[in-house]
Design a protein around this motif. Sequence first.
Motif: not given
Length: 203
Positions: A118-142
């Motif tokens: 899986g690919l997803g946003y890095a967030y706490d310990a979930r990063s360890l379970m992702l094949a690739r992670k992206l840094a959380m970027d909360r700029r702008g609208h959801v």
Amino acid sequence: MKKTQSEYVAGAERPLIVRLRNFVGEVVLSVPVLSQLKEIGYALHLVARHSWAVSLFSGFDATVHVQPSSLMARVRQLRELRTYCRSIDPEFDRRENALLQTDSFSSALEMWLAGLNGLGYAYDARSLMLARKLAMDRRGHVFEWYWRLGCGFWQQDLAIPKVIDLPVSDKKKVDAQSQLRELGMDAGHRFLMVCPFAATLAP
């Protein structure tokens, strides 16, 4: 070694498992990402926490899988889906094969226990379970968060769409027209729909 999306053979049938968010509004905001994924050749398997997703995507060319209630049942469902995807795509396990639009620990855990990349946003310990992670970027609208996640997945920075276009099935259109008539409205009426709790988090 796992293949990235850019290394995959263009034109091959590529099933992709997408874990949707849990709320209607947020799922609608992710529709442009789903549409772009279809455009570049993915056969989408949408994993939803609630059954309303089946109705919401009734006019959208994708398969919706509603999750069962227990953790192990959800993992079993994902494993069965993984087996099916491998049966139609031998390269399925050699590439990123799941996109997590969620940011929860449990959704990443389920994907990891099912053996998905899986690919997803890095967030706490979930990063360890992702094949690739992206840094959380909360700029702008959801809406922008989801689009940036999509760009990270297909590894191309595309311009953000100006319109959210969710196809609606003919049956749903008929149902909507019937409900409007019951309210004393018809196609000639103009009306405003208010959506509570919609917000922007601009800096």
